[in-house]
Design an enzyme around this catalytic site. Structure first.
Site, mmCIF file in Angstrom:
data_model
loop_
_atom_site.group_PDB
_atom_site.id
_atom_site.type_symbol
_atom_site.label_atom_id
_atom_site.label_comp_id
_atom_site.label_asym_id
_atom_site.label_seq_id
_atom_site.Cartn_x
_atom_site.Cartn_y
_atom_site.Cartn_z
ATOM 1 N N LYS A 22 -18.234 29.295 -2.274
ATOM 2 C CA LYS A 22 -19.112 28.126 -2.199
ATOM 3 C C LYS A 22 -18.334 26.861 -1.845
ATOM 4 O O LYS A 22 -18.720 26.111 -0.946
ATOM 5 C CB LYS A 22 -19.817 27.945 -3.541
ATOM 6 C CG LYS A 22 -20.519 26.594 -3.726
ATOM 7 C CD LYS A 22 -21.087 26.465 -5.127
ATOM 8 C CE LYS A 22 -21.736 25.109 -5.337
ATOM 9 N NZ LYS A 22 -20.769 24.067 -5.712
ATOM 10 N N ASN A 23 -17.220 26.616 -2.549
ATOM 11 C CA ASN A 23 -16.507 25.361 -2.348
ATOM 12 C C ASN A 23 -15.854 25.272 -0.971
ATOM 13 O O ASN A 23 -15.714 24.179 -0.425
ATOM 14 C CB ASN A 23 -15.462 25.168 -3.452
ATOM 15 C CG ASN A 23 -16.110 24.886 -4.803
ATOM 16 O OD1 ASN A 23 -17.268 24.477 -4.872
ATOM 17 N ND2 ASN A 23 -15.379 25.119 -5.884
ATOM 18 N N ARG A 97 -24.177 17.372 -4.025
ATOM 19 C CA ARG A 97 -22.892 16.686 -4.069
ATOM 20 C C ARG A 97 -22.062 16.951 -2.809
ATOM 21 O O ARG A 97 -21.356 16.076 -2.324
ATOM 22 C CB ARG A 97 -22.106 17.103 -5.313
ATOM 23 C CG ARG A 97 -20.800 16.371 -5.378
ATOM 24 C CD ARG A 97 -20.169 16.295 -6.725
ATOM 25 N NE ARG A 97 -19.036 15.393 -6.650
ATOM 26 C CZ ARG A 97 -19.110 14.084 -6.791
ATOM 27 N NH1 ARG A 97 -20.257 13.517 -7.007
ATOM 28 N NH2 ARG A 97 -18.032 13.333 -6.694
ATOM 29 N N ASP A 121 -23.793 18.905 -10.337
ATOM 30 C CA ASP A 121 -23.704 19.222 -11.761
ATOM 31 C C ASP A 121 -23.666 17.967 -12.619
ATOM 32 O O ASP A 121 -23.069 16.957 -12.240
ATOM 33 C CB ASP A 121 -22.423 20.019 -12.045
ATOM 34 C CG ASP A 121 -22.540 21.449 -11.567
ATOM 35 O OD1 ASP A 121 -23.661 21.957 -11.527
ATOM 36 O OD2 ASP A 121 -21.507 22.038 -11.231
ATOM 37 N N ASP A 320 -13.253 25.206 -12.874
ATOM 38 C CA ASP A 320 -14.503 25.958 -12.748
ATOM 39 C C ASP A 320 -14.495 27.261 -13.534
ATOM 40 O O ASP A 320 -15.548 27.873 -13.734
ATOM 41 C CB ASP A 320 -14.801 26.257 -11.271
ATOM 42 C CG ASP A 320 -15.326 25.031 -10.534
ATOM 43 O OD1 ASP A 320 -15.724 24.067 -11.201
ATOM 44 O OD2 ASP A 320 -15.330 25.045 -9.288
ATOM 45 N N MET A 342 -10.576 17.523 -16.912
ATOM 46 C CA MET A 342 -11.075 16.817 -15.737
ATOM 47 C C MET A 342 -12.512 16.302 -15.866
ATOM 48 O O MET A 342 -12.890 15.345 -15.197
ATOM 49 C CB MET A 342 -10.941 17.711 -14.497
ATOM 50 C CG MET A 342 -9.477 18.030 -14.192
ATOM 51 S SD MET A 342 -9.231 19.209 -12.844
ATOM 52 C CE MET A 342 -9.761 18.253 -11.434
#
Length: 435
Positions: A22-23, A97, A121, A320, A342
């Site tokens: 996904k990223n 995002r 998120d 993640d 983070m």
């Protein structure tokens, strides 16, 4: 709002293939705006966030041709930059995002880029300063409409290469700056750049299109600007977050699972982090084999003190997967401190696990101590809601291991990051129904 009904306590068995990352997909898809030529991308995950971005590209005028499962050819030869100033775009861009990464390519190629404050998120503040400070360093003028939460950068005379030190090693910030700099005049150096495999993939793709990026894989990137980029074909890596999720699933449900085609060389310290929890992973070619676990023993530090697992920029452990590690630790033998550095709201889902019988002490918004049950006390089924993608999959793993039937609401959050997850789990023997 969709719901999952899950009967827990069932041992699973079989093979599962991770989806495309996904990223990486969110970065790669934005890069198609940098050239008028055709760009073919393979292994695109069929998930909500990625599909939203593809729709956004289509509304910008990008031509989209589907070639088959996971393969799409894009051509950005008639981009409608005016769409960026419409109310429709403000609504569309604000729900995703990843939409922030269209700004760099549009600024580089068309001299302007706009974006509403992006969504995504609800895991705490996620600042955009790194992106826009980078654009300003390249010569763009910045403006922000506080009333509409609308950001804009403009460089009608083009961008100029420069040296910059990023205030944080932001993955999306680095990607955005790199995509802007590839068409700038002169040379840009980016120090404290992110170096995640997905960022490396973006740089390799851009180089295959004619960009001149060196230092790929390090935190110092040098980008020699070129006048134009051409087309290419690119394949997205398997999703390391999904791979980590399946490792956690296998351990928690005491299942024998093989994860296929994981691209081991791009997993970094992820396998060893799960091994610290006592989970056995075998490398079989490019697959991961996880045998049935009746127990898994958390390792202590060398001096015997409690193990701490914390997130950090690559090559550190990805944030993640911290929620997955936390859930898996609830049935380990031993204790572990989870330190989420983070994001300040990412551990708040632990109250649901405590309701299920997990022994977790939330120290503050960033730290939790997990005291494992060693399978002596099975988690209890409950009704819960998914607050974000990663917490959602963690709660799903907990439900699959729990005694009884659990209900997870707001599963659209899980669908944002995991492709047909209910179908794929049923193929392993899970009893999960989408309502």
């Amino acid at each position: 709002m969709g719901t999952f009904k899950i009967e827990g306590g069932i041992r699973l068995k079989g093979e599962i293939t991770p989806q495309g990352a996904k990223n990486e997909a969110l970065q790669i898809l934005c890069a198609v705006l940098l050239t008028p030529e055709k760009v073919t991308i393979n292994n695109i995950p069929d998930i909500i966030d990625v599909n939203k971005l593809i729709t956004l590209l289509g509304n910008l005028g990008v031509k989209i041709q589907k070639n088959g499962a996971g393969s799409i050819t894009f051509q950005s030869d008639e981009v409608n930059v005016g769409y960026l100033e419409t109310e429709a775009f403000k609504k569309e861009g604000g729900s995703l995002r990843g939409s922030i990464m269209i700004v760099g390519p549009l600024l580089a190629r068309f001299g302007k880029g706009y974006i509403p404050k992006p969504g995504g998120d609800k895991i705490g503040r996620r600042r955009l300063d790194t992106h826009f400070e980078g654009f300003i360093n390249l010569g763009a003028k910045f403006r922000y409409n506080r009333e509409d939460h609308f950001y804009g950068v403009e460089a009608p005379d083009g961008l100029t290469g420069t040296d910059m030190l990023l205030d944080e090693a932001s993955v999306t910030g680095t990607a955005n700056i790199v995509m802007a700099a590839v068409l700038a005049k002169g040379t840009t150096t980016v120090y404290n750049a992110a170096c995640e495999p997905y960022l490396q993939q973006l740089c390799k793709m851009l180089n295959s299109m004619g960009a001149k990026i060196s230092g790929v894989g390090s935190n110092l990137l040098t980008i020699e600007g070129v006048e134009k980029l051409g087309g290419c074909t690119h394949r997205i890596l398997p999703d390391m977050i999904e791979i980590g999720s399946w490792i956690g699933l296998a351990a928690m449900t005491r299942s024998e699972i093989t994860i296929k085609n994981v691209s081991w060389d791009n997993l970094g310290i992820i396998p060893n982090t799960f091994r610290k929890l006592g989970i056995t992973l075998e490398r079989r070619g490019d697959d991961i084999y996880i045998p049935t676990h009746e127990h898994y023993q958390i390792k202590t530090d060398i001096d015997g003190s409690i193990l701490t697992i914390a997130d950090a920029p690559w090559p550190g452990f990805t944030p993640d997967l911290l929620s997955i590690v936390l859930v898996v630790a609830t049935q380990a033998n031993g204790d572990v401190l989870i330190h989420q550095k983070m994001f300040e709201s990412r551990l708040f889902f632990v109250d649901k696990l405590i309701d299920m019988g997990a022994k977790i002490m939330l120290c503050d918004p960033h730290r939790a101590v997990v005291m494992g049950h060693d399978f002596n006390s099975q988690l209890k089924a409950t009704t819960m809601s998914s607050p974000d993608i990663r917490a959602g999959i963690s709660l799903l793993i907990a439900a699959l291991s729990a005694k009884g039937t659990s209900t997870i609401q707001n599963i659209e959050q899980i669908d944002r990051g995991y492709e047909r997850i209910d179908e794929r789990l049923r193929a392993l023997g899970a009893n999960i129904v989408r309502v």
